[in-house]
Design a protein around this motif. Structure first.
Motif, PDB file in Angstrom:
ATOM      1  N   ASN A 124       0.780  -1.147   0.141  1.00 23.73           N
ATOM      2  CA  ASN A 124      -0.023  -0.064   0.237  1.00 23.73           C
ATOM      3  C   ASN A 124       0.976   1.336  -0.250  1.00 23.73           C
ATOM      4  OD1 ASN A 124      -2.343   1.471  -0.166  1.00 23.73           O
ATOM      5  ND2 ASN A 124      -2.849   1.211   1.895  1.00 23.73           N
ATOM      6  N   LEU A 125       1.830   1.352  -0.971  1.00 27.27           N
ATOM      7  CA  LEU A 125       3.036   2.380  -1.042  1.00 27.27           C
ATOM      8  C   LEU A 125       2.424   3.327  -2.233  1.00 27.27           C
ATOM      9  CD1 LEU A 125       6.311   0.842  -0.228  1.00 27.27           C
ATOM     10  CD2 LEU A 125       4.910   2.440   1.032  1.00 27.27           C
ATOM     11  N   THR A 126       2.441   4.651  -2.133  1.00 28.81           N
ATOM     12  CA  THR A 126       2.357   5.440  -3.370  1.00 28.81           C
ATOM     13  C   THR A 126       3.641   6.151  -3.409  1.00 28.81           C
ATOM     14  OG1 THR A 126      -0.098   5.634  -2.645  1.00 28.81           O
ATOM     15  CG2 THR A 126       1.027   7.253  -4.487  1.00 28.81           C
ATOM     16  N   PRO A 127       4.189   5.757  -4.902  1.00 26.12           N
ATOM     17  CA  PRO A 127       5.378   6.623  -5.061  1.00 26.12           C
ATOM     18  C   PRO A 127       5.476   8.198  -5.060  1.00 26.12           C
ATOM     19  CG  PRO A 127       4.589   5.207  -6.813  1.00 26.12           C
ATOM     20  CD  PRO A 127       3.567   5.303  -5.864  1.00 26.12           C
ATOM     21  N   ASP A 128       6.294   8.789  -4.220  1.00 25.15           N
ATOM     22  CA  ASP A 128       6.415  10.062  -3.957  1.00 25.15           C
ATOM     23  C   ASP A 128       7.646  10.593  -4.632  1.00 25.15           C
ATOM     24  OD1 ASP A 128       5.744  12.717  -3.207  1.00 25.15           O
ATOM     25  OD2 ASP A 128       6.538  12.540  -1.289  1.00 25.15           O
ATOM     26  N   TYR A 129       7.659  11.653  -5.452  1.00 25.30           N
ATOM     27  CA  TYR A 129       8.972  12.076  -5.865  1.00 25.30           C
ATOM     28  C   TYR A 129      10.149  12.562  -4.916  1.00 25.30           C
ATOM     29  CZ  TYR A 129       7.640  17.108  -4.625  1.00 25.30           C
ATOM     30  OH  TYR A 129       7.404  18.172  -4.213  1.00 25.30           O
ATOM     31  N   LYS A 130       9.682  12.643  -3.508  1.00 27.51           N
ATOM     32  CA  LYS A 130      10.484  13.112  -2.647  1.00 27.51           C
ATOM     33  C   LYS A 130      11.305  11.781  -2.091  1.00 27.51           C
ATOM     34  CE  LYS A 130       7.264  15.448  -1.024  1.00 27.51           C
ATOM     35  NZ  LYS A 130       6.351  15.953  -0.408  1.00 27.51           N
ATOM     36  N   LEU A 159      13.644   4.966  -2.715  1.00 27.76           N
ATOM     37  CA  LEU A 159      12.558   3.961  -3.275  1.00 27.76           C
ATOM     38  C   LEU A 159      12.484   4.016  -4.588  1.00 27.76           C
ATOM     39  CD1 LEU A 159      10.293   2.032  -3.148  1.00 27.76           C
ATOM     40  CD2 LEU A 159       8.803   4.033  -3.063  1.00 27.76           C
ATOM     41  N   LEU A 160      12.415   5.271  -5.332  1.00 26.98           N
ATOM     42  CA  LEU A 160      12.536   5.526  -6.791  1.00 26.98           C
ATOM     43  C   LEU A 160      13.976   5.116  -7.122  1.00 26.98           C
ATOM     44  CD1 LEU A 160      10.704   8.815  -6.915  1.00 26.98           C
ATOM     45  CD2 LEU A 160       9.767   6.869  -7.334  1.00 26.98           C
ATOM     46  N   LYS A 164       0.754   1.343 -11.122  1.00 24.18           N
ATOM     47  CA  LYS A 164       1.773   2.054 -10.229  1.00 24.18           C
ATOM     48  C   LYS A 164       2.911   2.198 -10.930  1.00 24.18           C
ATOM     49  CE  LYS A 164      -0.083   1.407  -6.167  1.00 24.18           C
ATOM     50  NZ  LYS A 164       0.023   2.699  -5.164  1.00 24.18           N
ATOM     51  N   GLN A 165       3.187   1.375 -12.258  1.00 27.93           N
ATOM     52  CA  GLN A 165       4.347   1.676 -12.947  1.00 27.93           C
ATOM     53  C   GLN A 165       4.569   2.962 -13.588  1.00 27.93           C
ATOM     54  OE1 GLN A 165       6.813  -0.286 -13.589  1.00 27.93           O
ATOM     55  NE2 GLN A 165       7.922   1.032 -15.046  1.00 27.93           N
ATOM     56  N   GLN A 166       2.961   3.621 -13.902  1.00 26.27           N
ATOM     57  CA  GLN A 166       2.996   5.028 -14.418  1.00 26.27           C
ATOM     58  C   GLN A 166       3.204   5.934 -13.248  1.00 26.27           C
ATOM     59  OE1 GLN A 166      -1.241   4.964 -15.932  1.00 26.27           O
ATOM     60  NE2 GLN A 166      -0.315   4.044 -17.914  1.00 26.27           N
ATOM     61  N   GLN A 167       2.703   5.633 -11.992  1.00 25.19           N
ATOM     62  CA  GLN A 167       3.213   6.575 -11.019  1.00 25.19           C
ATOM     63  C   GLN A 167       4.540   6.650 -10.685  1.00 25.19           C
ATOM     64  OE1 GLN A 167       0.686   5.012  -7.555  1.00 25.19           O
ATOM     65  NE2 GLN A 167      -1.315   5.812  -8.713  1.00 25.19           N
ATOM     66  N   ALA A 202       6.805  10.202 -11.024  1.00 18.69           N
ATOM     67  CA  ALA A 202       7.532  10.314  -9.800  1.00 18.69           C
ATOM     68  C   ALA A 202       9.236  10.653  -9.976  1.00 18.69           C
ATOM     69  CB  ALA A 202       7.273   9.516  -8.436  1.00 18.69           C
ATOM     70  N   ILE A 203       9.598   9.602 -10.752  1.00 20.39           N
ATOM     71  CA  ILE A 203      10.961   9.642 -11.075  1.00 20.39           C
ATOM     72  C   ILE A 203      11.368  11.099 -12.028  1.00 20.39           C
ATOM     73  CG2 ILE A 203      12.749   8.495 -12.447  1.00 20.39           C
ATOM     74  CD1 ILE A 203      11.895   5.885 -11.500  1.00 20.39           C
ATOM     75  N   ARG A 204      10.437  11.127 -12.971  1.00 28.14           N
ATOM     76  CA  ARG A 204      10.620  12.320 -13.933  1.00 28.14           C
ATOM     77  C   ARG A 204      10.583  13.766 -13.241  1.00 28.14           C
ATOM     78  NH1 ARG A 204       7.006   9.441 -17.679  1.00 28.14           N
ATOM     79  NH2 ARG A 204       8.585   8.180 -19.286  1.00 28.14           N
TER      80      ARG A 204
END
Length: 142
Positions: free
Chosen positions: A64-70, A74-75, A98-101, A105-107
């Protein structure tokens, strides 16, 4: 060998086989239907499908993780160590959303300046791997 000895051996083996069958009948007699129960052979038996695969969840959905740019640590797991390339779904095993997120987030992290574009921070190289890029989950089409 005398005939008497052969007869004794045969009787002992026969008696042993009879005892084994009576023990197995007694063992399973509780599972046999009684005379009152009627077994209808025309009715289907409900059993689970032994060939059905388990529903697989991606790693981020399971935790239940949401990728965050900060969250650079993880990224950086989803970025190549040497080229900075973002790994695809067939390697990471993530679901489509999740792959799109992760890619977004990486970009965004690249644009803001939290992550380098062409390599990975050396301090993140020893982090435990979430997947093995050398052995993808499904083979690449080309």
């Amino acid at each position: 060998m005398s005939i008497q000895l052969v007869r004794n051996i045969f009787r002992q083996g026969y008696i042993q086989r009879v005892l084994n069958t009576t023990n197995s009948i007694a063992k399973y007699s509780s599972q046999l239907p009684s005379g009152d129960e009627v077994i209808d052979d025309a009715e289907p038996i409900n059993i689970k499908n032994p060939y059905k695969r388990e529903n697989r969840q991606c790693l981020l959905c399971k935790l239940n993780l949401t990728p965050d740019y900060k969250n650079v640590r993880l990224l950086s797991q989803f970025q190549s160590m040497y080229t900075g390339r973002i790994y695809g779904r067939h390697i990471t095993g993530l679901c489509k959303t999740k792959q799109q997120q992760v890619e977004h987030a990486i970009r965004r992290s690249h644009q803001v300046g939290f992550m380098p574009r062409y390599h990975k921070y050396p301090e993140y190289n020893n982090d435990p791997k979430l997947y093995d890029p050398e052995k993808p989950i499904r083979p690449h089409p080309y």
